[in-house]
Design a protein around this motif. Sequence first.
Motif, PDB file in Angstrom:
ATOM      1  N   ASP A 115       0.843  -1.194   0.000  1.00 33.70           N
ATOM      2  CA  ASP A 115       0.000   0.000   0.000  1.00 33.70           C
ATOM      3  C   ASP A 115       0.880   1.248   0.000  1.00 33.70           C
ATOM      4  O   ASP A 115       1.957   1.259   0.601  1.00 33.70           O
ATOM      5  CB  ASP A 115      -0.902  -0.014   1.238  1.00 33.70           C
ATOM      6  CG  ASP A 115      -1.911   1.113   1.210  1.00 33.70           C
ATOM      7  OD1 ASP A 115      -1.749   2.045   2.006  1.00 33.70           O
ATOM      8  OD2 ASP A 115      -2.829   1.072   0.373  1.00 33.70           O
ATOM      9  N   LEU A 116       0.401   2.311  -0.681  1.00 29.76           N
ATOM     10  CA  LEU A 116       1.165   3.563  -0.714  1.00 29.76           C
ATOM     11  C   LEU A 116       1.397   4.107   0.686  1.00 29.76           C
ATOM     12  O   LEU A 116       2.471   4.652   0.979  1.00 29.76           O
ATOM     13  CB  LEU A 116       0.437   4.605  -1.578  1.00 29.76           C
ATOM     14  CG  LEU A 116       1.101   5.978  -1.679  1.00 29.76           C
ATOM     15  CD1 LEU A 116       2.518   5.883  -2.225  1.00 29.76           C
ATOM     16  CD2 LEU A 116       0.261   6.908  -2.553  1.00 29.76           C
ATOM     17  N   ALA A 117       0.415   3.947   1.567  1.00 30.59           N
ATOM     18  CA  ALA A 117       0.577   4.414   2.954  1.00 30.59           C
ATOM     19  C   ALA A 117       1.739   3.694   3.630  1.00 30.59           C
ATOM     20  O   ALA A 117       2.483   4.293   4.414  1.00 30.59           O
ATOM     21  CB  ALA A 117      -0.717   4.210   3.734  1.00 30.59           C
ATOM     22  N   VAL A 171       7.469   3.813   5.525  1.00 28.68           N
ATOM     23  CA  VAL A 171       8.870   3.388   5.486  1.00 28.68           C
ATOM     24  C   VAL A 171       9.794   4.604   5.498  1.00 28.68           C
ATOM     25  O   VAL A 171      10.774   4.675   6.245  1.00 28.68           O
ATOM     26  CB  VAL A 171       9.136   2.524   4.229  1.00 28.68           C
ATOM     27  CG1 VAL A 171      10.633   2.317   4.012  1.00 28.68           C
ATOM     28  CG2 VAL A 171       8.437   1.171   4.362  1.00 28.68           C
ATOM     29  N   LEU A 172       9.463   5.599   4.667  1.00 26.02           N
ATOM     30  CA  LEU A 172      10.314   6.788   4.590  1.00 26.02           C
ATOM     31  C   LEU A 172      10.183   7.661   5.829  1.00 26.02           C
ATOM     32  O   LEU A 172      11.175   8.223   6.310  1.00 26.02           O
ATOM     33  CB  LEU A 172       9.964   7.585   3.334  1.00 26.02           C
ATOM     34  CG  LEU A 172      10.352   6.906   2.015  1.00 26.02           C
ATOM     35  CD1 LEU A 172       9.786   7.668   0.831  1.00 26.02           C
ATOM     36  CD2 LEU A 172      11.865   6.773   1.892  1.00 26.02           C
ATOM     37  N   GLU A 212      16.611   0.936  -0.835  1.00 22.30           N
ATOM     38  CA  GLU A 212      16.495  -0.521  -0.718  1.00 22.30           C
ATOM     39  C   GLU A 212      15.369  -0.909   0.240  1.00 22.30           C
ATOM     40  O   GLU A 212      14.661  -1.895   0.017  1.00 22.30           O
ATOM     41  CB  GLU A 212      17.816  -1.114  -0.248  1.00 22.30           C
ATOM     42  CG  GLU A 212      18.888  -1.120  -1.334  1.00 22.30           C
ATOM     43  CD  GLU A 212      20.217  -1.665  -0.830  1.00 22.30           C
ATOM     44  OE1 GLU A 212      20.503  -1.480   0.375  1.00 22.30           O
ATOM     45  OE2 GLU A 212      20.945  -2.265  -1.633  1.00 22.30           O
ATOM     46  N   ALA A 213      15.189  -0.099   1.301  1.00 20.35           N
ATOM     47  CA  ALA A 213      14.078  -0.363   2.220  1.00 20.35           C
ATOM     48  C   ALA A 213      12.737  -0.201   1.507  1.00 20.35           C
ATOM     49  O   ALA A 213      11.792  -0.962   1.739  1.00 20.35           O
ATOM     50  CB  ALA A 213      14.159   0.583   3.412  1.00 20.35           C
ATOM     51  N   LEU A 214      12.640   0.793   0.614  1.00 22.33           N
ATOM     52  CA  LEU A 214      11.424   0.980  -0.181  1.00 22.33           C
ATOM     53  C   LEU A 214      11.191  -0.200  -1.108  1.00 22.33           C
ATOM     54  O   LEU A 214      10.081  -0.740  -1.213  1.00 22.33           O
ATOM     55  CB  LEU A 214      11.546   2.256  -1.020  1.00 22.33           C
ATOM     56  CG  LEU A 214      11.055   3.577  -0.461  1.00 22.33           C
ATOM     57  CD1 LEU A 214      11.299   4.673  -1.487  1.00 22.33           C
ATOM     58  CD2 LEU A 214       9.584   3.514  -0.097  1.00 22.33           C
ATOM     59  N   LEU A 215      12.259  -0.605  -1.810  1.00 19.42           N
ATOM     60  CA  LEU A 215      12.138  -1.679  -2.789  1.00 19.42           C
ATOM     61  C   LEU A 215      11.757  -2.992  -2.132  1.00 19.42           C
ATOM     62  O   LEU A 215      11.106  -3.840  -2.753  1.00 19.42           O
ATOM     63  CB  LEU A 215      13.452  -1.834  -3.561  1.00 19.42           C
ATOM     64  CG  LEU A 215      13.956  -0.593  -4.309  1.00 19.42           C
ATOM     65  CD1 LEU A 215      15.264  -0.896  -5.021  1.00 19.42           C
ATOM     66  CD2 LEU A 215      12.920  -0.083  -5.300  1.00 19.42           C
TER      67      LEU A 215
END
Length: 792
Positions: free
Chosen positions: A494-496, A501-502, A619-622
Amino acid sequence: MKFSEQWLRTWVNPEVSREELVARLSMVGLEVDAVEAVAGSFSGVVVGEVVSTEPHPDADKLRVCQVSNGRETFQVVCGAPNVRSGLKVPFAQVGAVLPGDFKIKKAKLRGVESHGMLCSEAELKISDDHGGLMELADNAPAGQDLRAYLGLDDVSIEIGLTPNRGDCLSIAGLAREVGAIYGASVCEPAIGQNPVATDDLRPVEVSAPHACPRYLGRVLRDVDVSRLTPLWMVERLRRSGIRSIDAVVDITNYVMLELGQPLHAFDLKQIEGGIRVRMATEGEPLVLLDGQKVSLRPDTLVIADHRRPLAIAGIMGGEDSGIAADTKDLFLECAFFDPIALAGKARSYGLHTDASHRYERGVDPELARRAMERATELLLDVVGGAAGPVVEVASEAHLPKPAPITLRGERIDQMLGLEMDRAQVESMLASLGFGVSECAEDSWQVDVPSHRFDVTLEVDLIEELGRLYGYDKLPTRYPQARLAPESSQEAQADLAALRQVLVDRGYQEAITYSFIDPKLFELFTPGVAPLELANPISADMSAMRASLWPGLVKALQYNLNRQQARVRLFEAGLRFVGQLGELRQENMLAGVVCGSRHPEGWANEQVEVDFFDVKADVEALLGAAGAGRDFRFVRDEQAVLHPGQTARIERNGRLVGYLGALHPKVARALGIEQRVYLFEVSLAEIREGRLPKFQELSRFPEVRRDLAIVVARDIAADEILSCIRDCAGETLRELRLFDVYQGKGIDPLSKSMAVGLTWQHSARTLNDDEVAAAMERIITTLEERFNATLRK
């Protein structure tokens, strides 16, 4: 629109408090942006009269004054340049308290006693003018409390009007609204026809009736422009945000604020022949009142004489025909200009005036005659003179004629959700100036007044009823619908969750404009033609962004300029690639980082963020959707990113984004001195993941081996690790690069890489021979593919 509460209450005075009035204006759609006192908080200040002045014995710039409060005379030492005998000024007596809790006491200035203080406007927080004493009218009563004399227990109310409510850009329009809201009577000033004392006139020709359907002009002879504007008018203008200039200009501004009709006065001796309202010719020059020289375009309506243009119609007059100290005769003009003809013209010349603001939104086409007589009346009272006849040119074919609207009671009930009393409907609309007559059972024919350009449909009338009734009083009904639950996409992040994460890694979300400066577009996307807006907000917001980076970097600049040294911002939004017909709108997630690695603190080492810190964030996003191993970082080049610090992000060979440091030349062009890192990835790609699957934990021991090799320094670590994974077999559980070394003992063109390999079988214990065979396979393949050697 900014106005004085006291001025409004001279027109309509409902028995409600200031707070109630302000809240109600906002609730009917006239949103109040600010309420400010018209003067500072002070007491003990009266109207004083300077009886006499004499030089200070020990100071050249000071004067010893005798000041009367109407009962007694006091000695006051004053250094203002405009102090003189006979002057009426604000006099702060001993015991007075000025803004900032400044108390006036008896004092000695260079050995001379002073019993009080003569005040400037700045000292009373009336304005910023501190160039001299505030001069009051000669007939100001000495000794009267200054707050009462000037009516300073007042506020300036500023409302933010939507473009469709040009009818409220005046006290008359606001009074009409307030009267309708509270059912209060509106007391308009009586405006009659002024006596014609001279036959002088100037002929008027209108060659562009589509742009100027109505134009009025009048000559006024033998005026005295040296006369001062009455204090009450100066104060009303000031409280409405307009500075007093001279009596003639002040009166035209006053009528504009009072009735909503802009006017302009020319120096009659500067007009050659008559007045011509026409379109400009290409390149025709004009020097405006603000000194700006413009070259006119053929689509611009001008007011001209028989030789040259005198003004840009509805925007600003020319310098040569403006009112001067020696002006004796005036030509007063008043007109209705078509809003479409004037739309955007002021902005195209880099201008914005009170007149253009009103004309672009629409001025009542029937108001011009009334405004002309009101302005004439005030001019005759203040500057004297003799008025000539009004010359009017009108094109009925081009004047707007609102069509009647049929309003149905059933439709009112349906849209507002309540049964409104029919007498109340008629009363509400009539109070706003609408003509209402019954045309059938439970329906009306409504005639729209000339000042309401925005009302053309039945729903517009229902909106007016809803506004006056009160949006807060309308019944609340919850929508009812049968909703089928949607299936959950477990393999999709989900985008949320991506935002979180960021945020967890210290970022803050930003929302920037989708349209940017074309120069910024070229800087970040060189060689690509931008998709430009047909009607941009401004020239520097006319190109649709092809990347989220320009907006984020502008936000970074804004923060750096305000001493925010550590900045981490991200944004999720659309980018626009290509031109109309082939336009692609792609959802992207981008970020910008600069400053220290960690927030300032006693336990944190102050180290600047680097490429690999930002790479870890990416990398955390991916990996948020569970498919982190599908992505690879490949060395690449981008015009806007630093060579050698740029990576292309791929997923199974497909390009999904970029990561890197901002190119130094771009940073210099933007005035950024810090090292800045950027990333941008496709949302569609990083949201797609894999469903997690349970795998039983092995009960058997792990086997760990470390391997150190020497390879050419330009070989990417990812290539080495991929090769090792391919050769290590299916029992490899973990591969970790724990050291990279270049320096003493290593060839300058080479580097040493140390990796840790961990094997584990799910059903048995691995033996040394199996591990040794895997290691031999790995070493042999590395030697063949990368010419690698074991480090000794």
